[in-house]
Design an enzyme around this catalytic site. Structure first.
Site, short mmCIF file in Angstrom:
data_model
loop_
_atom_site.label_atom_id
_atom_site.label_comp_id
_atom_site.label_asym_id
_atom_site.label_seq_id
_atom_site.Cartn_x
_atom_site.Cartn_y
_atom_site.Cartn_z
N LEU A 167 0.85 -1.18 0.00
CA LEU A 167 0.00 0.00 0.00
C LEU A 167 0.89 1.23 0.00
O LEU A 167 1.92 1.25 0.68
CB LEU A 167 -0.93 0.02 1.22
CG LEU A 167 -2.05 -1.04 1.27
CD1 LEU A 167 -2.84 -0.92 2.57
CD2 LEU A 167 -2.98 -0.90 0.07
N ASP A 168 0.49 2.26 -0.76
CA ASP A 168 1.27 3.49 -0.79
C ASP A 168 1.34 4.11 0.60
O ASP A 168 0.54 3.79 1.49
CB ASP A 168 0.64 4.49 -1.77
CG ASP A 168 0.74 4.01 -3.21
OD1 ASP A 168 1.61 3.15 -3.48
OD2 ASP A 168 -0.03 4.49 -4.05
N ILE A 169 2.28 5.01 0.78
CA ILE A 169 2.50 5.61 2.10
C ILE A 169 1.25 6.32 2.61
O ILE A 169 0.97 6.31 3.81
CB ILE A 169 3.72 6.57 2.05
CG1 ILE A 169 4.00 7.13 3.45
CG2 ILE A 169 3.51 7.68 1.03
CD1 ILE A 169 5.29 7.91 3.54
N ASN A 170 0.48 6.92 1.72
CA ASN A 170 -0.71 7.66 2.15
C ASN A 170 -1.99 6.83 2.08
O ASN A 170 -3.07 7.35 2.36
CB ASN A 170 -0.88 8.92 1.29
CG ASN A 170 0.24 9.93 1.53
OD1 ASN A 170 0.68 10.11 2.67
ND2 ASN A 170 0.71 10.57 0.47
N THR A 171 -1.89 5.58 1.68
CA THR A 171 -3.07 4.72 1.60
C THR A 171 -3.28 4.01 2.93
O THR A 171 -2.34 3.50 3.54
CB THR A 171 -2.90 3.68 0.47
OG1 THR A 171 -2.68 4.37 -0.76
CG2 THR A 171 -4.15 2.84 0.34
#
Length: 332
Positions: free
Chosen positions: A152-156
């Site tokens: 998962l992306d850092i902001n997800t």
């Protein structure tokens, strides 16, 4: 002249006194020989004697994914029987002594799966070169060494699956698994359902072709819209790129499900283990075979939940026996 005195033709074989059918059972109760396929299957059941690629053996032992293990070998962190490995192209068995950073690996552990509610701001990697906080830095201490299934992306935010079995992680990451991944998306801009329905046919963005996407407009909140999206490929930044092509700017992204596993009410930053029986049922025979999942191996740091799942729930009695009957049995 007797029959024994008759001349025999050269090369003729004497008649067999005991003619048996090739497919029939042997005399004296002997069992027929196993076919070659059965012998091969029986030979493969001896897992310890079968040599396999070292990355596969270490992944099954829960060290890391195969790709990470190969990188660790190239970095000189893995030794085999006291000698540092320089290449991952080597076959081993569990009888070999394998160490990572001087610590021996354990034997193959039972395949396990955890659900983790990832907060925003964490990187899904074991070590970030930029020094940012990672998912694995914030996991509970009682958790064994695990790896993530996908990233998962850092902001997800939202659901991240963790496992101790590298084979299972690899099998569930592949798009061929066919598991749908659902997201709740908040994006700045305006859009209608008709435009979202066109995503079912796929879309190309900057030369990248994205497959069919299920998208439902949930509600409009001020200048933002909330959308539920389901996709099966999970390419890098897929949702942000696709919605960006439709004029939307994603400002919050939450994964709410991964195949049959749901985020539900799991609090942020918490982890819960999927019971072994539930995991087997959800994977099914095909995925269990592809992942080579092992549900018979031991659990080294078995928590209470793991011990409880092995005990079958007691079947409820149809009726209670009177206490007097029990007392009579005890006296007898």
């Amino acid at each position: 002249m007797t029959p024994k005195d008759k001349p025999k033709r050269p090369g003729a074989k004497p008649p067999s006194r005991d003619i048996r059918s090739k497919a029939g059972p042997k005399a004296d109760g002997e069992k027929p020989a196993k076919p070659a396929a059965a012998r091969a299957i029986a030979a493969e059941t001896d897992g310890e004697a079968k040599a396999e690629r070292i990355s596969k053996v270490m992944a099954r032992a829960g060290v890391a994914s195969r790709r990470d293990i190969e990188r660790m070998i190239m970095e000189g962190r893995v030794t085999l029987n006291g000698r540092m490995l320089e290449t991952p192209v080597v076959n081993v068995t569990l009888a070999d002594r394998i160490e990572v950073d001087g610590v021996p690996i354990r034997g193959i552990e039972r395949t396990r799966l955890w659900l983790y509610h990832k907060p925003a701001g964490l990187v899904t990697t074991n070590a970030d070169p930029e020094g940012r906080s990672t998912v694995f830095d914030n996991l509970p201490e009682e958790l064994p060494r695990v790896m993530s299934i996908g990233r998962l992306d850092i902001n997800t935010e939202g659901l991240l699956l963790l496992t101790n079995d590298g084979g299972l992680a690899r099998a569930l990451e592949l798009p061929a698994t066919g598991w749908l991944r659902r997201y709740r998306v908040r994006a700045h801009g305006e859009i209608d359902q008709d435009a979202l329905d066109k995503l079912k046919d796929g879309i190309a963005v900057d030369g990248v072709l994205y497959g069919s996407i299920e998208a439902t407009l949930d509600r409009t909140q001020g200048s933002n819209v909330w959308i539920t999206m389901g996709l099966r490929e999970g390419k890098n930044r897929e949702i942000k790129n696709v919605l960006g092509a439709l004029g939307l700017d994603v400002n919050r992204l939450i994964r709410i499900s991964y195949g049959p596993f749901q985020l539900g009410d799991l609090p942020e930053g918490h982890v819960i283990e999927v019971r072994g029986r539930t995991l087997r049922d959800q994977l099914g025979p095909r995925l269990i075979e592809e992942a080579k999942a092992n549900f018979d191996a031991p659990i080294y740091n078995a928590p209470a939940v793991a011990a409880e799942e092995e005990a079958e729930p007691a079947a409820p009695e149809k009726r209670e026996r009177p206490r007097r009957d029990e007392d009579k049995r005890e006296r007898a």
